[in-house]
Design a protein around this motif. Sequence first.
Motif, mmCIF file in Angstrom:
data_model
loop_
_atom_site.group_PDB
_atom_site.id
_atom_site.type_symbol
_atom_site.label_atom_id
_atom_site.label_comp_id
_atom_site.label_asym_id
_atom_site.label_seq_id
_atom_site.Cartn_x
_atom_site.Cartn_y
_atom_site.Cartn_z
ATOM 1 N N GLY A 1 -7.617 -109.923 75.447
ATOM 2 C CA GLY A 1 -8.610 -109.254 76.283
ATOM 3 C C GLY A 1 -8.725 -109.832 77.677
ATOM 4 N N ASP A 2 -8.168 -111.032 77.921
ATOM 5 C CA ASP A 2 -8.244 -111.662 79.235
ATOM 6 C C ASP A 2 -7.088 -111.260 80.152
ATOM 7 O OD1 ASP A 2 -10.459 -112.972 78.283
ATOM 8 O OD2 ASP A 2 -9.376 -114.808 77.753
ATOM 9 N N PHE A 3 -6.035 -110.641 79.579
ATOM 10 C CA PHE A 3 -4.844 -110.352 80.366
ATOM 11 C C PHE A 3 -5.103 -109.186 81.323
ATOM 12 C CE2 PHE A 3 -2.288 -111.845 76.443
ATOM 13 C CZ PHE A 3 -2.564 -113.163 76.773
ATOM 14 N N SER A 4 -4.388 -109.210 82.427
ATOM 15 C CA SER A 4 -4.450 -108.067 83.347
ATOM 16 C C SER A 4 -3.819 -106.856 82.680
ATOM 17 C CB SER A 4 -3.715 -108.401 84.644
ATOM 18 O OG SER A 4 -2.321 -108.546 84.384
ATOM 19 N N ALA A 5 -4.125 -105.678 83.196
ATOM 20 C CA ALA A 5 -3.588 -104.450 82.586
ATOM 21 C C ALA A 5 -2.068 -104.466 82.611
ATOM 22 C CB ALA A 5 -4.132 -103.237 83.337
ATOM 23 N N ALA A 6 -1.465 -104.950 83.709
ATOM 24 C CA ALA A 6 -0.006 -104.965 83.825
ATOM 25 C C ALA A 6 0.610 -105.932 82.810
ATOM 26 C CB ALA A 6 0.399 -105.355 85.245
ATOM 27 N N SER A 7 -0.010 -107.129 82.667
ATOM 28 C CA SER A 7 0.517 -108.113 81.711
ATOM 29 C C SER A 7 0.393 -107.606 80.282
ATOM 30 C CB SER A 7 -0.233 -109.440 81.864
ATOM 31 O OG SER A 7 -0.018 -109.998 83.137
ATOM 32 N N ALA A 8 -0.771 -107.029 79.947
ATOM 33 C CA ALA A 8 -0.962 -106.497 78.601
ATOM 34 C C ALA A 8 0.044 -105.398 78.304
ATOM 35 C CB ALA A 8 -2.392 -105.990 78.442
ATOM 36 N N ALA A 9 0.337 -104.556 79.304
ATOM 37 C CA ALA A 9 1.298 -103.476 79.104
ATOM 38 C C ALA A 9 2.693 -104.031 78.829
ATOM 39 C CB ALA A 9 1.312 -102.557 80.328
ATOM 40 N N ARG A 10 3.096 -105.064 79.567
ATOM 41 C CA ARG A 10 4.424 -105.645 79.350
ATOM 42 C C ARG A 10 4.530 -106.306 77.969
ATOM 43 N NH1 ARG A 10 3.696 -107.049 84.880
ATOM 44 N NH2 ARG A 10 2.991 -109.159 84.301
ATOM 45 N N LEU A 11 3.484 -107.015 77.589
ATOM 46 C CA LEU A 11 3.500 -107.646 76.270
ATOM 47 C C LEU A 11 3.482 -106.616 75.150
ATOM 48 C CD1 LEU A 11 1.059 -110.638 76.908
ATOM 49 C CD2 LEU A 11 3.505 -110.786 76.404
ATOM 50 N N GLU A 12 2.693 -105.556 75.340
ATOM 51 C CA GLU A 12 2.632 -104.504 74.338
ATOM 52 C C GLU A 12 3.980 -103.807 74.204
ATOM 53 O OE1 GLU A 12 -1.075 -101.903 73.657
ATOM 54 O OE2 GLU A 12 0.315 -100.627 74.771
ATOM 55 N N GLN A 13 4.659 -103.618 75.317
ATOM 56 C CA GLN A 13 5.983 -102.997 75.279
ATOM 57 C C GLN A 13 6.969 -103.877 74.515
ATOM 58 O OE1 GLN A 13 6.842 -99.988 76.155
ATOM 59 N NE2 GLN A 13 8.972 -100.332 75.534
ATOM 60 N N ARG A 14 6.860 -105.182 74.710
ATOM 61 C CA ARG A 14 7.751 -106.101 73.978
ATOM 62 C C ARG A 14 7.464 -106.052 72.476
ATOM 63 N NH1 ARG A 14 8.591 -112.636 75.191
ATOM 64 N NH2 ARG A 14 10.405 -112.888 73.792
ATOM 65 N N LEU A 15 6.194 -105.900 72.143
ATOM 66 C CA LEU A 15 5.843 -105.796 70.724
ATOM 67 C C LEU A 15 6.374 -104.497 70.121
ATOM 68 C CD1 LEU A 15 2.165 -107.160 70.757
ATOM 69 C CD2 LEU A 15 4.110 -108.185 69.569
ATOM 70 N N LEU A 16 6.167 -103.391 70.823
ATOM 71 C CA LEU A 16 6.590 -102.096 70.290
ATOM 72 C C LEU A 16 8.113 -101.986 70.214
ATOM 73 C CD1 LEU A 16 4.031 -99.763 72.088
ATOM 74 C CD2 LEU A 16 4.088 -100.372 69.658
ATOM 75 N N LYS A 17 8.796 -102.709 71.061
ATOM 76 C CA LYS A 17 10.266 -102.708 71.011
ATOM 77 C C LYS A 17 10.768 -103.318 69.724
ATOM 78 C CE LYS A 17 14.295 -104.221 73.691
ATOM 79 N NZ LYS A 17 14.745 -104.979 74.887
ATOM 80 N N GLY A 18 10.002 -104.273 69.213
ATOM 81 C CA GLY A 18 10.336 -104.846 67.916
ATOM 82 C C GLY A 18 11.201 -106.088 68.021
ATOM 83 N N GLU A 19 11.337 -106.746 66.891
ATOM 84 C CA GLU A 19 12.108 -107.973 66.788
ATOM 85 C C GLU A 19 13.599 -107.681 66.971
ATOM 86 O OE1 GLU A 19 12.446 -111.649 63.540
ATOM 87 O OE2 GLU A 19 11.396 -109.789 63.063
ATOM 88 N N PRO A 20 14.316 -108.481 67.759
ATOM 89 C CA PRO A 20 15.759 -108.260 67.917
ATOM 90 C C PRO A 20 16.472 -108.304 66.573
ATOM 91 C CG PRO A 20 14.947 -109.820 69.547
ATOM 92 C CD PRO A 20 13.818 -109.576 68.594
ATOM 93 N N LEU A 21 17.464 -107.457 66.429
ATOM 94 C CA LEU A 21 18.182 -107.366 65.158
ATOM 95 C C LEU A 21 18.812 -108.689 64.752
ATOM 96 C CD1 LEU A 21 19.893 -103.874 65.545
ATOM 97 C CD2 LEU A 21 17.974 -104.469 64.056
ATOM 98 N N LYS A 22 19.212 -109.499 65.730
ATOM 99 C CA LYS A 22 19.879 -110.763 65.404
ATOM 100 C C LYS A 22 18.945 -111.745 64.699
ATOM 101 C CE LYS A 22 18.842 -112.849 69.910
ATOM 102 N NZ LYS A 22 19.395 -113.446 71.153
ATOM 103 N N LEU A 23 17.637 -111.531 64.820
ATOM 104 C CA LEU A 23 16.678 -112.433 64.179
ATOM 105 C C LEU A 23 16.314 -112.003 62.765
ATOM 106 C CD1 LEU A 23 14.146 -113.241 67.046
ATOM 107 C CD2 LEU A 23 16.137 -114.551 66.306
#
Length: 883
Positions: free
Chosen positions: A312-334
Motif C-alpha cells: 500500500g505504500d508503493f507508488s502507482a507506477a511501482s505497484a503496476a510494475r510489480l503486479e505485472q511481474r507477478l501476473l507474468k508468473g514464475e520463469p519456467l526454469k525455476l
Amino acid sequence: MRRPRISDTGNRVRQSTWAFADGRLEDLAVLEWAASLSTNHEAERSSLRDLFDHRVKDVAEPYALAWRCVFEYWQRPDADNNDEKYLIKRELKQGGTQREIIQLIVEAIRPSLKIETSKRYHALSGEKPPEKPTLLRHLIWASISSGDHLTSNDIGLERISDRNFLFELAVALNAALLSGLNVGRMIGSISESMDITNWQVQRVYYVPPAQYVVGGGEPDRHRDGFAPVTKLMFAVMEKLASIDAAAARRIVSSWDTSEWRLYRRLWAAAARNPDLTSADDVSTFLETVEDVEFWRPGTFPEIAEVRAVRWGDFSAASAARLEQRLLKGEPLKLIPKSVDKADRVGFRRHRIRIELQRIQAAGGQLSKKAIDWLDKATQQEGEGPEVTLTFGFSEGVRILRGERSIQPSFDAVPSPKLLDELAGMIGDGGWDDRTQQASDYIAQHPSDILALLEKAPDSVVSAKVWQAFGYGFRPSDLDRGPDTASSEDQAKIPIAVRACQAIVNLGPVVLKRAIDGLASFTNGWDKLLQRRDEFIAAWLTLWPIAVTATNENADVSQPLADRAYASPVGQLLFALSGWPTVRAGKQALAAGPWPQILSAIAEATGEARLDAQFFLTRDIGYFYTADPAWTRMNLVEPLKMAEPDDEGALELWGAFGSGGLPGPEVLTELAEPLVAAAISSELPAQVRGELTQQVILSVLMSARDQQQPPISINLAQQVLRMGGDTVRREAIRAMHEFLENGDDAEIATRFDLVASTFRDVWPKELTLSSRQVSEGLVELPAAAGPYYAEAAELVLPYLTPFDCWSMFDYGVLDSNSMDDKYAVIDDRTKAAAFLAILDKTVGSEGDAIVPNGLEGALLHIAKVAPRLEKDIRFQRLLTLSRR
C-alpha cells in the motif's frame, strides 16, 4: 596476529613439532592430528602455523585449503563450555562492563567452523575415499556451527534501554555474522549454486507466538550455525529502532545486500518498518531482486512478506510494475523438474494466486486486472486454501498432541477382515494420520485385537498389527508395580499376560518383522509383569530375534550409547527391571529365571553383544557382587581387551565411566586398563574425564575406609600426569564434589582426605599448569569452607592466570545472598589466602581479563585484614580493577 608467549618447554615442543610435520603437510594423518589439537597445545599450533606459512607455496590444493580451515577451526569458541547463558545473566545483573557483556554474548553464538574427519562425508555419501584427494571434503568435513541457542529473552533484551550498548552489540553481532559468511564461502558452503544459510535460517527474526502453528514453536529454536546470531542481531536492531530509528537505519545500511542472500533477507525483514526504509527503496529492491528470491516464499519468506506488508505504500507506477511481474508468473526454469510438463501451467497459476492473495491478506489493494485474474482462477480451480500473510513459510519442527479421531468404518468392518483393514492403514515407514488412527484403535480395543491375532496366520498382515499392538498397548503409568498401579492399569494386566502367552507361540515371520514393537511391549509392561513366568517366557522367546535384528540393522555411524538403548536388544534389557537385591557371596542370580537370562545374554554376538555389554557395564558393580564369574567373563574381560583400533569396544569405557563407582574388587581387576583408557587419545574428553573421577573417588573412598586403594597412587598420578587438562580438571571436580557432598563425616575429615589425596596424586611438574586447570583449582578452597586457607596453600603453586570474568569463578560469593557477601572469607588468614589466589590468577598483560567484582572483593579483604591494603599485590589488583 598476536600470539601468546611460549615457555622454554613450549619452544622445545615447537621445534619437535616442526621436525615432525615438515614435509608431511600433505599427509592426511598429520592434518587430522592438527585438527584435534586443543587450546592446551598452543606450542604445537604455533609451530604448525609458522611451518605452513613457510612452506605454503609447496602445499597443493586441497591440502592448503584444509590447513587454512584447521587454523580457522582453532579460533572457534570453546564448544565444551555451556556456561554462557549463566555468565551473561550474571554479568547483566552484577553490572558487568559493556565490553565484557558484549564479548560474552557474541562468543556464545558466533558462527564458527566445525571440522570432522572425512569419514563423516564418506558415511553420508557412501563414496570410497579417492586415492588422490581433489576436494576439501575428501580430506575433512567442514561445516558451520555455533554455540548455545542464545535468545533475546536470555539476555533480557526487553529490559535494556541503553542506546549505546544496543548499537555496539548490533555492530558486534553483525561482524560475527559477516565473519561466519566469509568462512562459509571459504569452505564451499556458500556459492552461486548453493547457499546453506537458506536452510540454516528459516526466518531471520524471532517469529511471534501468535504465528506459531498448532504443535509448533519458533521455527529456528533447534538450529545452530547462522540462525542464533542472525535472529539476535535483528532483535537488537529492532530494539534500537524503538529508541533511535536513525541509529538503527545506520545498522541496516551497513548490511552487504549486494553480496549475501542472508543480508537481503534481513534487509527485507527490516523494510517492513516504514521508519527504517522508504517505500521507493523497497519497491526498487523488489523490482531488482532475483527471480528465485522473488518467487520462493518458503526459502525467502521475508521478501514475500515485505512485498505484501508495504504494498500500500508503493507508488502507482511501482505497484503496476510489480503486479505485472507477478501476473507474468514464475520463469519456467525455476519450476521443479518433478512437475510434469502438462502440470506446469497449473503450477505457475497456483504460485501467482498465492502471492496475489498474500497481498490482499495484508490489506493491499490490487488492480482490477489482478482481481479479475483471481476471480477467473477461482472459477477454474475452486476456492483453494486460505492464504494468510505467512502462508507457505517454513514452520520448523512441530509436535502434534491431542486426541485423534478414529475412523467410524472400523466398527463396521467384519472381524475376519479387521486385521487386513488395520494393516492396510499402517504405513510401512514413517508416521502419518492413517497409521495413528489404526494404532489408536488397536490400543483402545486390545482384547478384541488380541483375540484376532491369536487365531491369525503367520503373515505380514499379522506382523504389522503386532508391531502396532506392541507400541500402542501400554499402561498409563510405566513406573508403578502391580500393588500400586491404578485400577485402569490393573484391568489391563490379564490382557498383557495373554499377549505374553501369544508371543511365545508366534511364527518366524511375525517375530522378525514385529520385533521392534514387541520389544517395546516388554519395556512397557516390565514393572507390572516382572514376577510372572509368562513375561519371562515371552522375553526369552524375543531375545534371539532381537539379537539377529540388532546385528542386521546396526548403524555404526551412531555412538554406541545411542545404539545400545534404541536397539531391540537395548529395549529388552530395559525390560529387566526386577533384578534381585544382592549381597556379597549370596549368588542372588543363581536361582529363578536369572541363570537362563544371563546365559542368553552371554551367547549374544556381534553388535547385539556390544549393546548388551554397554547397557550392563553401567551397573558392573552390581553384577560383580551378584555373579562374579559371569561378570568377569562378559563385562570385565571386554574392558580389559579393548584395543585402540576397536572403536566399539573402547566405547564400553563410556558406560563404565557414566555408571556408579563399583566396588574395590572390580577396580582392582581393571586398574591398569582403566588408567590406560583415561589417558587414551582414542576416547572422547568427556569419557576420559568420567574415568578420572572414578580413579580419584576410589582413592578418596579407600582412604576414608582406611584401606589400600584399588588403583595405586602411582597409577592415579600417571592418569593426572598424562591425561591432559580435561582429565586434571575432572579430578578437581571429583575432589570438589567430595568436599561438598560427602557423607555424614565432618568437613574436617573430608578436607583431610582431600588434602592427603591431592598431595599424593597431583603432578608436581609446574609445566603442566594451564588456564583450564587453574580455573578449576581456584574453586577448591571455597568448597573446603573453614579450611579455605589450608586448601589455598595446596593449590597456589599450580595456579596461573585464566579468563576469570567474575568473582563467581572463585566460588567465594554466597549465591543465596542478595548482597553477594564473601561468607567464606571471614578472617585475616583466609583474606591473605584469597589475595594470593587473586594475584596468581589475574594477569598483568595489557589484554588480561579483569573479573567483574574485583574491586568489591578487595574492599572485603581490606575490611577483614586492613594491613593487606599496603601489600603490593593488593595495590596491583586495585589498579587493574579501576582500569
